[in-house]
Scaffold this active site. Sequence first.
Site, PDB file in Angstrom:
ATOM      1  N   GLU A 162       0.878  -1.170   0.000  1.00 18.07           N
ATOM      2  CA  GLU A 162       0.000   0.000   0.000  1.00 18.07           C
ATOM      3  C   GLU A 162       0.914   1.218   0.000  1.00 18.07           C
ATOM      4  O   GLU A 162       1.824   1.314   0.834  1.00 18.07           O
ATOM      5  CB  GLU A 162      -0.889   0.007   1.249  1.00 18.07           C
ATOM      6  N   ARG A 216       5.496 -12.866   9.461  1.00 24.58           N
ATOM      7  CA  ARG A 216       6.181 -11.628   9.102  1.00 24.58           C
ATOM      8  C   ARG A 216       7.536 -11.559   9.804  1.00 24.58           C
ATOM      9  O   ARG A 216       7.768 -12.234  10.793  1.00 24.58           O
ATOM     10  CB  ARG A 216       5.330 -10.404   9.416  1.00 24.58           C
ATOM     11  N   LYS A 250       4.410   0.047  10.027  1.00 21.57           N
ATOM     12  CA  LYS A 250       4.409   1.278   9.242  1.00 21.57           C
ATOM     13  C   LYS A 250       3.916   2.461  10.073  1.00 21.57           C
ATOM     14  O   LYS A 250       4.438   3.562   9.965  1.00 21.57           O
ATOM     15  CB  LYS A 250       3.506   1.091   8.033  1.00 21.57           C
TER      16      LYS A 250
HETATM   17  P1  ATP Z   1       2.003  -2.394   8.398  1.00 23.10           P
HETATM   18  O1  ATP Z   1       1.162  -3.578   8.815  1.00 23.10           O
HETATM   19  O2  ATP Z   1       3.347  -2.337   9.035  1.00 23.10           O
HETATM   20  O3  ATP Z   1       1.303  -1.083   8.450  1.00 23.10           O
HETATM   21  P2  ATP Z   1       1.657  -3.586   5.864  1.00 23.10           P
HETATM   22  O4  ATP Z   1       2.256  -4.887   6.073  1.00 23.10           O
HETATM   23  O5  ATP Z   1       0.193  -3.563   5.908  1.00 23.10           O
HETATM   24  O6  ATP Z   1       2.311  -2.575   6.860  1.00 23.10           O
HETATM   25  P3  ATP Z   1       1.747  -3.320   3.048  1.00 23.10           P
HETATM   26  O7  ATP Z   1       2.159  -2.202   2.212  1.00 23.10           O
HETATM   27  O8  ATP Z   1       0.339  -3.753   2.991  1.00 23.10           O
HETATM   28  O9  ATP Z   1       2.140  -2.933   4.524  1.00 23.10           O
HETATM   29  O10 ATP Z   1       2.693  -4.569   2.809  1.00 23.10           O
HETATM   30  C1  ATP Z   1       2.979  -5.069   1.541  1.00 23.10           C
HETATM   31  C2  ATP Z   1       3.367  -6.522   1.653  1.00 23.10           C
HETATM   32  O11 ATP Z   1       4.498  -6.685   2.490  1.00 23.10           O
HETATM   33  C3  ATP Z   1       2.250  -7.333   2.251  1.00 23.10           C
HETATM   34  O12 ATP Z   1       2.072  -8.494   1.460  1.00 23.10           O
HETATM   35  C4  ATP Z   1       2.727  -7.666   3.618  1.00 23.10           C
HETATM   36  O13 ATP Z   1       2.230  -8.908   4.015  1.00 23.10           O
HETATM   37  C5  ATP Z   1       4.243  -7.668   3.471  1.00 23.10           C
HETATM   38  N1  ATP Z   1       4.884  -7.307   4.727  1.00 23.10           N
HETATM   39  C6  ATP Z   1       4.702  -6.202   5.454  1.00 23.10           C
HETATM   40  N2  ATP Z   1       5.415  -6.226   6.585  1.00 23.10           N
HETATM   41  C7  ATP Z   1       6.101  -7.395   6.577  1.00 23.10           C
HETATM   42  C8  ATP Z   1       7.024  -8.021   7.471  1.00 23.10           C
HETATM   43  N3  ATP Z   1       7.386  -7.438   8.622  1.00 23.10           N
HETATM   44  N4  ATP Z   1       7.518  -9.224   7.134  1.00 23.10           N
HETATM   45  C9  ATP Z   1       7.167  -9.798   5.976  1.00 23.10           C
HETATM   46  N5  ATP Z   1       6.310  -9.275   5.101  1.00 23.10           N
HETATM   47  C10 ATP Z   1       5.765  -8.088   5.382  1.00 23.10           C
HETATM   48 MG    MG Z   2      -1.297  -4.174   4.543  1.00 22.21          MG
END
Ligand code: ATP
Ligand code: MG
Length: 562
Positions: free
Chosen positions: A37, A263, A273
């Site tokens: 996102e 994750r 984030k």
């Molecule tokens: P946050 O939850 O920290 O606000 P997010 O994971 O929702 O961020 P996205 O932009 O939706 O942020 O993430 C894009 C992709 O990266 C998603 O498929 C998510 O599952 C993966 N991702 C995000 N954080 C991690 C992590 N710590 N480890 C592995 N994959 C991750």
């Molecule tokens: Mg997300």
Amino acid sequence: MEQTDRSAPSDFIRDIIDEDLRIHRYQRRIATRFPPEPNGYLHIGHAKSVCLNFGIAAQYGGICNLRFDDTDPSGENMEYVDSIMRDVKWLGFDWEDRLYYASDYYDRLYEYALALIKMGKAYVCDLNADEIREYRGTLTTPGKDSPYRNRSVEENLKLFERMRAGEFAEETHVLRAKIDMASPNMTLRDPIMYRIKKETHYRTGDKWCIYPMYDFAHCLSDSIEGITHSICTLEFENNRPLYDWFLNESKIENPPRQIEFARLNLTFTVLSKRKLIDLVEKGIVSGWDDPQMPTLAGMRRRGFTPEAIRRFCERIGVAKNDSIIDVDLLENLVREDLNEKAPRVMAVLHPLRVVIDNYPEDLVEEFDCPYHPQKPEMGSRKVPFSKVLYIEQDDFAVNPPKKFLRLAPDREVRLRYGYFIRCTDVVKDANTGQVIEVHCTYDPETRSGFAPDGRKVGATIHWVSAAHAVVAEARLYDRLFRVANPLEGDLDYLDHLNPQSLEVIHLAQVEPSLAVAVPGRLFQFERIGYFCVDAFDSKAGSPVFNRTVTLRDSWAKLADKK
Ligand code: ATP
Ligand code: MG
């Protein structure tokens, strides 16, 4: 299908794909996607997902799309889109011509929603957010049907159209899937598909005032793109039946399947984030690319290499249970990579003047110093040597403790790539007693680094010629948090910030070859650590260096191995 690579990693996700291939579940080739996102910069956790999705596609001869999952106008913008593209490329992955935006699917998603309404599988609900929560029940008690659940198809179509036309205020109406308010899986209790948001979207502008929810938009976006394996993090495990429900009710043939993995969590680091946005907005760091940030932009600026990050992601693998990885592992891989790649140069962070009394006043010798002792192909540069040098304050002691083998009164040491010098006198500040200058003599017979009579020294120390050195700024980064898990315990994570996470040295003295160091270049400062020329603040003539990582051990301890 291409032959799979034997050296490639294996894990439960690859096992699932192997089985899907064996039973011919997918006629088309393997297709994955990385779906960020655009509401923040990518961090090292995202790198795990990028490496996994692009890595699987490459390994199976498939494709991986980059899709901006931009279904929420709040907080999304083009700066984030650009940064994400830059960072994925920097990591070493290529989406070729497959750049997609969920916002490009709004019309099609709207059509899918209409179809569900027509099948009696979705309805407009007038409950407000609190009421919806109340009606949803709890883990132990079933929910209650919304009083609006049994609206006619015609009424639902009309109301949904009016939602779209902007006739209703935010939070007065939502479109919900009609599933089961008593389901033991809470996500199936008539989840919201669309909500009203009267905000301008960074791509679709004011065309829409209703926006689809993740669960509805994501599975159908996957299906529109022909994704086969939709890999996401563990918190979506409960949502998988919903992912499947939308695809099934929308009559998608050969639907993509969702697979969840744990994750990445890292010690001494936060990766949410929201928390990273907080650090930026509160000015705790200088921006998303502050070298203290666990973002890819921050790590790049700090000097971490894409190779080290990719190796890290490979090394940690993927699993189904949550764990926390030691940040040492990442730092060690950076060290390992830079040990091979970074040219070695001399820089003095805390200068102490050394005058070589028996060295001719106007003589300047040029030493040819290799950039890497084990890699002659990396070449060499000339380093000037003259009567007045700087050495590290730490490398001199008036009263040396027992194991201190470096310079001290009446003691001899070797200068890196140069002569033996012996300390003959010390000048102290009259007021403070602090040593401000050291006087030495040198032995002209030791130019080779060895004494013809075979006598040994206890240490080799680095130096720069005072008349030729360039003043530089060195930013010594340490971990941003003091504790391994800043999210644990009663305190706010901000209470665990490390007050010493950055030390700035304004008057470091570096060898003249570094005067015009190119931004982004990496060096090993011998005996000190790895440093990266700051991409923004470094200028020709006044370089700025960010410490990437410290050295594990220094060759000074290996006293007589030159
Ligand atoms: P946050 O939850 O920290 O606000 P997010 O994971 O929702 O961020 P996205 O932009 O939706 O942020 O993430 C894009 C992709 O990266 C998603 O498929 C998510 O599952 C993966 N991702 C995000 N954080 C991690 C992590 N710590 N480890 C592995 N994959 C991750
Ligand atoms: Mg997300």
